[in-house]
Design an enzyme around this catalytic site. Structure first.
Site, mmCIF file in Angstrom:
data_model
loop_
_atom_site.group_PDB
_atom_site.id
_atom_site.type_symbol
_atom_site.label_atom_id
_atom_site.label_comp_id
_atom_site.label_asym_id
_atom_site.label_seq_id
_atom_site.Cartn_x
_atom_site.Cartn_y
_atom_site.Cartn_z
ATOM 1 N N GLU A 185 54.828 43.182 51.717
ATOM 2 C CA GLU A 185 55.242 42.572 50.459
ATOM 3 C C GLU A 185 55.112 43.586 49.331
ATOM 4 O OE1 GLU A 185 54.607 38.240 48.471
ATOM 5 O OE2 GLU A 185 52.782 39.380 48.874
ATOM 6 N N GLY A 223 35.078 34.852 42.238
ATOM 7 C CA GLY A 223 35.829 34.371 43.387
ATOM 8 C C GLY A 223 34.989 34.305 44.649
ATOM 9 N N GLY A 275 33.485 38.983 42.136
ATOM 10 C CA GLY A 275 32.362 38.296 41.508
ATOM 11 C C GLY A 275 32.479 36.792 41.624
ATOM 12 N N CYS A 285 56.275 35.135 45.505
ATOM 13 C CA CYS A 285 55.980 35.212 46.937
ATOM 14 C C CYS A 285 57.134 34.696 47.789
ATOM 15 C CB CYS A 285 54.700 34.453 47.264
ATOM 16 S SG CYS A 285 54.711 32.735 46.680
ATOM 17 N N GLU A 327 47.779 29.703 50.013
ATOM 18 C CA GLU A 327 49.191 29.958 49.746
ATOM 19 C C GLU A 327 49.271 31.448 49.444
ATOM 20 O OE1 GLU A 327 52.504 30.834 48.832
ATOM 21 O OE2 GLU A 327 51.937 30.283 46.788
ATOM 22 N N LYS A 358 39.065 29.314 38.682
ATOM 23 C CA LYS A 358 38.981 30.732 38.333
ATOM 24 C C LYS A 358 40.402 31.285 38.293
ATOM 25 C CE LYS A 358 39.104 34.527 40.453
ATOM 26 N NZ LYS A 358 39.830 35.381 39.454
ATOM 27 N N GLY A 392 36.669 35.341 35.714
ATOM 28 C CA GLY A 392 35.977 36.364 36.497
ATOM 29 C C GLY A 392 36.926 37.065 37.436
ATOM 30 N N ASP A 393 36.410 38.038 38.168
ATOM 31 C CA ASP A 393 37.230 38.739 39.149
ATOM 32 C C ASP A 393 36.952 38.190 40.542
ATOM 33 O OD1 ASP A 393 34.759 39.829 39.817
ATOM 34 O OD2 ASP A 393 35.157 41.732 38.799
ATOM 35 N N GLY A 394 37.742 38.665 41.506
ATOM 36 C CA GLY A 394 37.610 38.152 42.865
ATOM 37 C C GLY A 394 36.304 38.510 43.531
#
Length: 546
Positions: free
Chosen positions: A449, A274, A272, A348, A312, A237, A268-270
């Site tokens: 962050e 994810g 859904g 990151c 990560e 994803k 898809g999105d997180g």
């Protein structure tokens, strides 16, 4: 599986092209309506070349890659993929559902046995070599897609973003040369006596992979290739903000003729797809790269099924500069500023906190200010050396909030600040290269962050103070150190609470493990360690016996 010349594949491709053309036509109608109804300038893509439009038009944006085929079901939810350089939609992609996840997991589970047991490591390697050959031929397409959808400049996309796919595949092929799928337990028995226990490095199983938008192809390859190499099957994803590069990769995997079901892709999105992948009972492991907040949600969703979770996550890298760098101070500070702003500040492992020994602190701030003011900000799709926009309007707003917070909490603004740089497209998500000085560790901008081109500089007087500031955040991904004193460097390398430490500008070797600790996660990606991420150790006796 069907070849491109067969009628089902032609129909699928033509449907994808028609969908893109329909989306473009609707956008044209919107702009025409704007032109007729207002005196204001209407939005049009100013920098999208015909070849980028052509590349996007051929992608299967309304399909998922499941079981070796491009599949589509109706009705569907879609989401626009926005060009951050001008804020306008490039195309729309379909968002998956629970049924799509179930389908993808089922075929990955079905393919796992034959892929893990009936194909040898050398056979799996040959598929990866074929994919690498295809990827190298289409690398320029990949670079242009990444620049268009997430805002990395063309120069960076060609030099690092798209080429990271080639680099990581080559590195994993080298790692496979030395990777041992069968190992012996170190024992205290006589050297002439064979150990009774053999360790088998078995594939962990079906792996869900959730990847970010900031280094999209790098992160996808760092997960997909080692998993397939050791015998896992996977469902990818990609980020819904930058999914087009993943669709292009899926085309390449299809062209390389990987067996059906070993690689699957569901957009898809997180919340859904994810969440469904993270909690799915038939998924054995989840590999996630993204924000620390989302990583916590993935971990919680996976807990009930006891699956392995590799994370990560975010970072807040300290760049510690001692006065004993001497005449190299200017170069060290310049490199630090450019390192912070690379990829438009959206890495990151960026050195976002510059800690400088006090007796050279004023000079370092002056250098940083000069460098920041000399950084150009332009469209990602414009040739040349500059930085581009951040990925989205939401990200732009978030960064503006942090800049305001820094001002409110008393940091000294020495470059950049609120608003957009002069001369940039007002609809694009451009951020001024910003430098704060006189920061203290209690400030929000030193703890959280920001993920944008914002550098925070703070002075220190002693080694102990520098170490306390560096370790004094929730994160632990990469820290940087500059000193001519070897004993000091080694003391700091051991004392810094991070998965990686880079000293005196030396980068990591190919295959070195990438990963952190604390709120930066627990994964180790790349090289032999990256292969081991997708293995489980099985202890077997009698392996060599009669």
């Amino acid at each position: 599986r069907c070849s491109f010349a067969s009628s089902p594949c032609l129909i699928t491709t033509r449907m994808s092209q028609l969908t893109f053309l329909l989306h473009s036509f609707l956008l044209f109608l919107l702009l025409a309506t704007c032109a007729l109804s207002t005196d204001e300038e209407c939005p049009v893509h100013e920098d999208i070349s015909n070849d980028v439009v052509s590349i996007i038009s051929k992608l299967h944006t309304q399909h998922f890659y499941i079981g070796g085929q491009w599949v589509k079901k109706s009705p569907r939810r879609t989401i626009d993929v926005i060009n951050p350089s001008d804020g306008l939609p490039l195309t729309a992609v379909t968002l998956g559902s629970k049924a799509d996840v179930d389908s993808a997991v089922a075929v990955a589970r079905s393919a796992f046995t034959s892929w893990s047991l009936d194909t040898s490591p050398s056979e799996r390697r040959s598929y990866i070599e074929k994919l690498l050959e295809i990827y190298e031929k289409r690398e320029e397409e990949m670079a242009k897609l990444i620049s268009a959808e997430m805002g990395a400049t063309l120069h960076l996309s060609r030099a690092a973003q798209a080429t990271s796919g080639t680099y990581h595949m080559e590195t994993f092929l080298e790692a496979l040369d030395v990777f041992r799928f069968e190992r012996t337990v170190p024992t205290a028995v006589d050297e002439e006596e064979e150990a009774a226990t053999t360790l088998l490095m078995d594939p962990v199983g079906v792996v869900a992979m959730i990847t970010p938008w900031n280094w999209p192809m790098s992160q996808i390859i760092l997960k997909v290739i080692p998993a397939l190499a050791v015998g896992c099957t996977c469902i990818l994803k990609p980020s819904e903000l930058a999914p087009l590069n993943a669709l292009l990769l899926a085309e390449m995997i299809d062209e390389a003729n990987f067996p059906a079901g070993v690689f699957n892709l569901v957009n898809g999105d997180g919340q859904g797809v994810g969440a469904e992948l993270s909690s799915h009972p038939d998924v054995d492991a989840v590999s996630f790269t993204g924000s620390t907040r989302a990583g916590a949600l993935v971990t919680k969703a996976a807990a009930d099924t006891f699956k392995r979770v590799s994370l990560e996550l975010g970072g807040k890298g300290a760049n510690i500069i001692f006065a004993d760098v001497g005449d190299d101070l200017e170069e060290v500070v310049k490199d630090g500023v450019h390192g912070c702003y690379s990829n438009n500040g959206q890495s990151c492992n960026a050195p976002t906190r510059m800690l400088v020994e006090r007796n050279v602190y004023t000079r370092a701030v002056d250098i940083a200010k000069e460098v920041a003011e000399g950084v150009e900000v332009k469209s990602a799709l414009e040739e040349g050396y500059h930085i581009g926009p951040v990925v989205s309007e939401a990200q732009f707003d978030k960064i503006q909030g942090y800049i305001q917070r820094g001002i409110d909490e008393g940091a000294r603004l020495v470059a950049g600040g609120l608003g957009k740089p002069e001369g940039t497209n007002d609809r694009g998500f451009y951020v001024k290269p910003t430098v704060f000085a006189d920061c203290v560790n209690s400030m929000t901008i030193m703890q959280e962050e920001i993920f944008g081109p914002v550098l925070c500089i703070a002075p220190f007087d002693t080694e102990e103070e520098a170490l306390e500031i560096a370790n004094g955040t929730p994160y632990g991904l990469t820290n940087y150190l500059h000193s001519s004193n070897e004993k000091r460097r080694r003391r700091f390398a051991r004392a810094l609470r991070s998965g990686m430490v880079e000293m005196n500008g030396e980068g990591q070797d190919a295959g070195a493990p990438f990963g952190g600790m604390k709120a930066s996660g627990n994964a180790r990606e790349g090289g032999v360690h990256g292969l081991e991420e997708y293995c489980v150790v099985k202890a077997v006796t009698g392996w060599h016996g009669e």
